[in-house]
Each structure stands twice: as C-alpha cells, then as structure tokens.
Design a protein around this motif. Sequence first.
Motif, PDB file in Angstrom:
ATOM      1  N   THR A 107      55.966 -19.528 -34.360  1.00  0.00           N
ATOM      2  CA  THR A 107      54.988 -20.290 -35.127  1.00  0.00           C
ATOM      3  C   THR A 107      54.860 -19.713 -36.530  1.00  0.00           C
ATOM      4  O   THR A 107      55.712 -18.948 -36.982  1.00  0.00           O
ATOM      5  CB  THR A 107      53.622 -20.280 -34.412  1.00  0.00           C
ATOM      6  N   PHE A 108      53.794 -20.054 -37.202  1.00  0.00           N
ATOM      7  CA  PHE A 108      53.562 -19.626 -38.573  1.00  0.00           C
ATOM      8  C   PHE A 108      53.175 -18.151 -38.649  1.00  0.00           C
ATOM      9  O   PHE A 108      52.765 -17.544 -37.667  1.00  0.00           O
ATOM     10  CB  PHE A 108      52.449 -20.481 -39.197  1.00  0.00           C
ATOM     11  N   ALA A 109      53.267 -17.592 -39.845  1.00  0.00           N
ATOM     12  CA  ALA A 109      52.765 -16.237 -40.157  1.00  0.00           C
ATOM     13  C   ALA A 109      53.322 -15.169 -39.220  1.00  0.00           C
ATOM     14  O   ALA A 109      52.603 -14.252 -38.824  1.00  0.00           O
ATOM     15  CB  ALA A 109      51.240 -16.215 -40.142  1.00  0.00           C
ATOM     16  N   PHE A 110      54.611 -15.277 -38.865  1.00  0.00           N
ATOM     17  CA  PHE A 110      55.298 -14.259 -38.072  1.00  0.00           C
ATOM     18  C   PHE A 110      54.756 -14.116 -36.648  1.00  0.00           C
ATOM     19  O   PHE A 110      54.973 -13.092 -36.006  1.00  0.00           O
ATOM     20  CB  PHE A 110      55.241 -12.891 -38.776  1.00  0.00           C
ATOM     21  N   TRP A 111      54.068 -15.125 -36.142  1.00  0.00           N
ATOM     22  CA  TRP A 111      53.566 -15.077 -34.779  1.00  0.00           C
ATOM     23  C   TRP A 111      54.561 -15.730 -33.816  1.00  0.00           C
ATOM     24  O   TRP A 111      55.125 -16.780 -34.099  1.00  0.00           O
ATOM     25  CB  TRP A 111      52.223 -15.805 -34.657  1.00  0.00           C
TER      26      TRP A 111
ATOM     27  N   ASN B  33      54.872 -10.240 -36.019  1.00  0.00           N
ATOM     28  CA  ASN B  33      55.837  -9.529 -36.852  1.00  0.00           C
ATOM     29  C   ASN B  33      56.645  -8.494 -36.058  1.00  0.00           C
ATOM     30  O   ASN B  33      57.021  -7.451 -36.590  1.00  0.00           O
ATOM     31  CB  ASN B  33      55.126  -8.856 -38.030  1.00  0.00           C
ATOM     32  N   GLN B  34      56.883  -8.764 -34.784  1.00  0.00           N
ATOM     33  CA  GLN B  34      57.626  -7.880 -33.898  1.00  0.00           C
ATOM     34  C   GLN B  34      57.021  -6.481 -33.803  1.00  0.00           C
ATOM     35  O   GLN B  34      57.707  -5.528 -33.438  1.00  0.00           O
ATOM     36  CB  GLN B  34      59.087  -7.766 -34.361  1.00  0.00           C
ATOM     37  N   LYS B  35      55.733  -6.369 -34.088  1.00  0.00           N
ATOM     38  CA  LYS B  35      55.111  -5.044 -34.109  1.00  0.00           C
ATOM     39  C   LYS B  35      53.920  -4.915 -33.161  1.00  0.00           C
ATOM     40  O   LYS B  35      53.842  -3.968 -32.390  1.00  0.00           O
ATOM     41  CB  LYS B  35      54.675  -4.696 -35.536  1.00  0.00           C
TER      42      LYS B  35
ATOM     43  N   TYR C 271      52.402  -1.816 -29.055  1.00  0.00           N
ATOM     44  CA  TYR C 271      52.537  -1.522 -30.490  1.00  0.00           C
ATOM     45  C   TYR C 271      53.875  -0.834 -30.717  1.00  0.00           C
ATOM     46  O   TYR C 271      54.251   0.085 -29.978  1.00  0.00           O
ATOM     47  CB  TYR C 271      51.404  -0.618 -30.968  1.00  0.00           C
ATOM     48  N   SER C 272      54.588  -1.297 -31.737  1.00  0.00           N
ATOM     49  CA  SER C 272      55.893  -0.733 -32.065  1.00  0.00           C
ATOM     50  C   SER C 272      55.771   0.265 -33.204  1.00  0.00           C
ATOM     51  O   SER C 272      55.102   0.000 -34.210  1.00  0.00           O
ATOM     52  CB  SER C 272      56.874  -1.851 -32.453  1.00  0.00           C
TER      53      SER C 272
ATOM     54  N   ASP D 197      61.953   0.677 -37.961  1.00  0.00           N
ATOM     55  CA  ASP D 197      62.759  -0.383 -37.352  1.00  0.00           C
ATOM     56  C   ASP D 197      62.162  -0.892 -36.033  1.00  0.00           C
ATOM     57  O   ASP D 197      62.811  -1.643 -35.299  1.00  0.00           O
ATOM     58  CB  ASP D 197      64.190   0.100 -37.111  1.00  0.00           C
ATOM     59  N   ASN D 198      60.925  -0.486 -35.735  1.00  0.00           N
ATOM     60  CA  ASN D 198      60.230  -0.914 -34.516  1.00  0.00           C
ATOM     61  C   ASN D 198      60.990  -0.544 -33.234  1.00  0.00           C
ATOM     62  O   ASN D 198      60.839  -1.199 -32.195  1.00  0.00           O
ATOM     63  CB  ASN D 198      59.991  -2.429 -34.523  1.00  0.00           C
ATOM     64  N   SER D 199      61.800   0.486 -33.297  1.00  0.00           N
ATOM     65  CA  SER D 199      62.631   0.850 -32.146  1.00  0.00           C
ATOM     66  C   SER D 199      61.862   1.549 -31.030  1.00  0.00           C
ATOM     67  O   SER D 199      62.299   1.545 -29.878  1.00  0.00           O
ATOM     68  CB  SER D 199      63.791   1.744 -32.600  1.00  0.00           C
TER      69      SER D 199
END
Length: 323
Positions: free
Chosen positions: A215-219, A246-248, A267-268, A272-274
């Motif tokens: 969806t919008f805004a990285f969701w 935002n994948q975070k 929470y990442s 790089d959110n690894s």
Amino acid sequence: MDKLKTFSLKFLPIFLLAATLSVKVTAQQDAQFTQYMYNGLFYNPAFAGKEKGYNFSALHRTQWANYSGSNGPAPITQLLTASGSLDDLNLGYGLTFVNDNIGPTSNQEVNLSVGYHKRLRRGVLSVGLSGGIYSSTLKYDELNLVNPDPSVPLGGRETQMNVNFGLGAIYDNGNYYIGASTKHLNEPGFDFGDGAIENTLKNHSYLTAGYRIKTFAFWTFEPSILLKTVSFNNFSYDVSVIATHNQKVSGGFAYRGEESVSLLVGYSLLKDNSLRIGYAFDLVVGGLEAKSPTSHEFMLTYNLPQVSREFQRVIQRTPRYRF
C-alpha cells in the motif's frame, strides 16, 4: 488446543493407568509457534534456500507461563534453523533443531532439508525433502500416577531415538504463496517401559497460504493461515495479519482456533535490516482449566547476504597498443 502432546499435562495420569494395554493417542505432537510465518522451514522443507543468502533464526517459547501442575512445569520449546542456497544449481539446504519439553517428556529433533527451486510462469515452485533423527525421553521419576503400575519404573529415565522423514512443496509468485507439507512420514514408534507405554509419532500435515498487500507510504500487509492435521483425524488452524512499515517495524494479530489470541511485534536492526528481533504474546481464551492464561515467544533472525564479486575490465595502455 495449543501444543497437545501424546502425554498431555491434563490427561497423562489417565493414559498411564492403561499403560499395560498400550497407549495410543492421535493428538498434536509437534511443537506449535505463534510466529509460524517466520519459521517456514520447521513446517516445510521446501523453504530450504528459498530466500537468497544465508538465513539463521533462534526462537524460545514459554508455554502457559507460571503453570504449576502435578506433572511438571510449563512446556518450554527452543527452535534453531539455518539455511543457504546454491543458486547455480537452483538448490537450497537447511538445518532445523527443536528442543521440546512438556511435563515428564523431553523431545529433540534434528532434520536436514534439501530444496529445489524452479521458475514456473510468474513465480517459483519449490519442492523439498527432509530427513533426520527424533529423540524422545520419558522421565519416570517425574510421573505422578494415580494408581502406580508395576510395569512402569518408579525412577530414572529412558531415551529412544528413531529416524524421521518429511517432504513439502510451495509456490510463490511474489504477491501470494501456497504450500503443503507432511512430517513424520514413516511414523517412528517408541515403546517405553519394555513396551508398556507405546508412543507412535503420528504423521503431521500442514497447509500454509498468504497474500502480500503493498500500500501507500511503505506499508505492507500480509494475512496468512496455517492449517494443521494429525493423520487427517485432528485439525487445527492459525490465522494472522502482519503489518510492516518500510521493512523495519512490524506488528499484527493472530488467532489459534479455540485456544488463544496473540499480539506480534518485530523490529529490524542494522542499516540493511539483516538482524531482526520478534516477540509474540498469547492470551489463552480456551481450556483455561488446564492452563495458565499467557504464553511468550522470543525470536531472533539474521540474514547474511551472499557475496558476489563483479570484475570490471580495466583498459591496459602501452606505447604500442591498448586492449
């Protein structure tokens, strides 16, 4: 019912009263996890190498916190997984280890998985096989029998091991995925107390499906379901909806049929959110007479990307020519 085992905390004394007649039960024997959507390799060997890079996870679950019953403390489970891929061969490999303790029983499971991944239409079809060792221990000195039976030892413990096999498949086209798998295909058997207590590890089958909504805004939102059955005689299910920004940062809710409702957060870390940490809280809403009302689950995952080396052609200049 969450995490029913052959030796149920509630019904264990009744089972052992009939030990001389040999006990057979077809309830859920595999450990269950609220964060199932992040631990596909435990349920389906086709997940081995499905994601690029090297993936590691560690999970600790405390079932029915502060439970105090006549047959031992609350169930506690640990899960470790590791996987990697061989992209040139379209293969993946994975390793899972489970340590599951419930009442007077302790089970350990180690499985090696191999997956094959093939592009099909707009998605990827993955198939996998797994094989390993299943170890089961019964602690006789922790049994609380209503009427002690002479064929059941009064103390000590007994451990038995057997081989274990499984297979599975999953199709993922990026927007949705659907997979099916089966574990304990060979139904390994254990006979404690010189055969007085028979415990067969029944075949468990799983169906999983999910849909990814951007969806919008990285969701992004991902509803999913996990359907479980034991020998196609016992059915249960988990459903969940996870939202990620935002994948975070992630959060969501889950429901286990007639058992519990859950809150999940994650929470990442790192640029790089690894590295990701996750937590799930279960509130038991069914069967409270035999349980404590809360369960807790902690998870840590790490994704190590594969290192690819790219060589750039360098122009070589000499007084006579260049190439």
